[in-house]
Design a protein around this motif. Sequence first.
Motif, PDB file in Angstrom:
ATOM      1  N   LEU A  19      29.439 -10.918  38.884  1.00 22.35           N
ATOM      2  CA  LEU A  19      29.716 -12.930  38.796  1.00 22.35           C
ATOM      3  C   LEU A  19      28.500 -13.773  39.147  1.00 22.35           C
ATOM      4  N   LEU A  78      35.547 -21.024  39.236  1.00 23.13           N
ATOM      5  CA  LEU A  78      36.616 -20.024  38.729  1.00 23.13           C
ATOM      6  C   LEU A  78      37.204 -19.304  39.920  1.00 23.13           C
ATOM      7  N   ARG A  79      36.859 -19.055  40.705  1.00 15.98           N
ATOM      8  CA  ARG A  79      37.492 -18.196  41.967  1.00 15.98           C
ATOM      9  C   ARG A  79      38.397 -19.479  42.978  1.00 15.98           C
ATOM     10  N   TRP A  82      41.198 -19.260  40.010  1.00 17.86           N
ATOM     11  CA  TRP A  82      41.486 -17.917  39.484  1.00 17.86           C
ATOM     12  C   TRP A  82      43.206 -17.824  39.515  1.00 17.86           C
ATOM     13  N   ARG A  92      43.539 -10.408  32.294  1.00 12.61           N
ATOM     14  CA  ARG A  92      43.065 -10.917  34.184  1.00 12.61           C
ATOM     15  C   ARG A  92      42.796  -9.460  35.086  1.00 12.61           C
ATOM     16  N   TRP A  95      39.282  -8.782  34.104  1.00 10.38           N
ATOM     17  CA  TRP A  95      38.880  -9.467  34.861  1.00 10.38           C
ATOM     18  C   TRP A  95      38.634  -8.370  36.879  1.00 10.38           C
ATOM     19  N   GLU A  96      39.713  -8.683  37.201  1.00  9.72           N
ATOM     20  CA  GLU A  96      40.023  -8.547  38.672  1.00  9.72           C
ATOM     21  C   GLU A  96      39.807  -6.897  38.455  1.00  9.72           C
ATOM     22  N   ASP A 101      36.864  -9.340  44.476  1.00 13.38           N
ATOM     23  CA  ASP A 101      37.259  -9.800  45.220  1.00 13.38           C
ATOM     24  C   ASP A 101      37.737 -11.505  44.452  1.00 13.38           C
ATOM     25  N   LEU A 102      37.630 -11.053  42.847  1.00 13.06           N
ATOM     26  CA  LEU A 102      38.681 -12.787  42.519  1.00 13.06           C
ATOM     27  C   LEU A 102      40.533 -12.620  42.560  1.00 13.06           C
ATOM     28  N   THR A 103      40.809 -11.291  43.494  1.00 16.08           N
ATOM     29  CA  THR A 103      42.183 -11.747  43.991  1.00 16.08           C
ATOM     30  C   THR A 103      41.965 -12.014  45.266  1.00 16.08           C
ATOM     31  N   ALA A 105      40.284 -14.167  46.124  1.00 15.75           N
ATOM     32  CA  ALA A 105      40.112 -15.929  45.924  1.00 15.75           C
ATOM     33  C   ALA A 105      41.521 -16.215  45.955  1.00 15.75           C
TER      34      ALA A 105
END
Length: 106
Positions: A19, A78-79, A82, A92, A95-96, A101-103, A105
């Motif tokens: 990222l 993006l964060r 998201w 999804r 990416w996750e 860490d996107l989840t 966010a």
Amino acid sequence: MPGLRSYEERRPYALPDTLAELAGPVSGHVVLPRELQWTGRTHYDLDDPSDAAVFYERILVDAVRADDIVRLVNIDLLRLLWSRLYLPVRVRRLWESRFPDLTAAA
């Protein structure tokens, strides 16, 4: 029929290695690259959260090269977006699973 998979299951999706390399613009007007302009709309305003979300959805779903994602997507934006992005389930999950860490966010 056994062995048949949907298009979504077969389709390759591009992802960056990290990222941290996402260095796209965070504000202003952006234009989709020619290879991503197939649906007709080409201009987006990143200062409008709804427009930015649509732009990111297009990039994450339609980009076939990680270089396009790195060039067009900004990690902070993006964060921020998201949890609002409408993405195919597989996109999804990809990416996750690569970037948990996107989840957090969302």
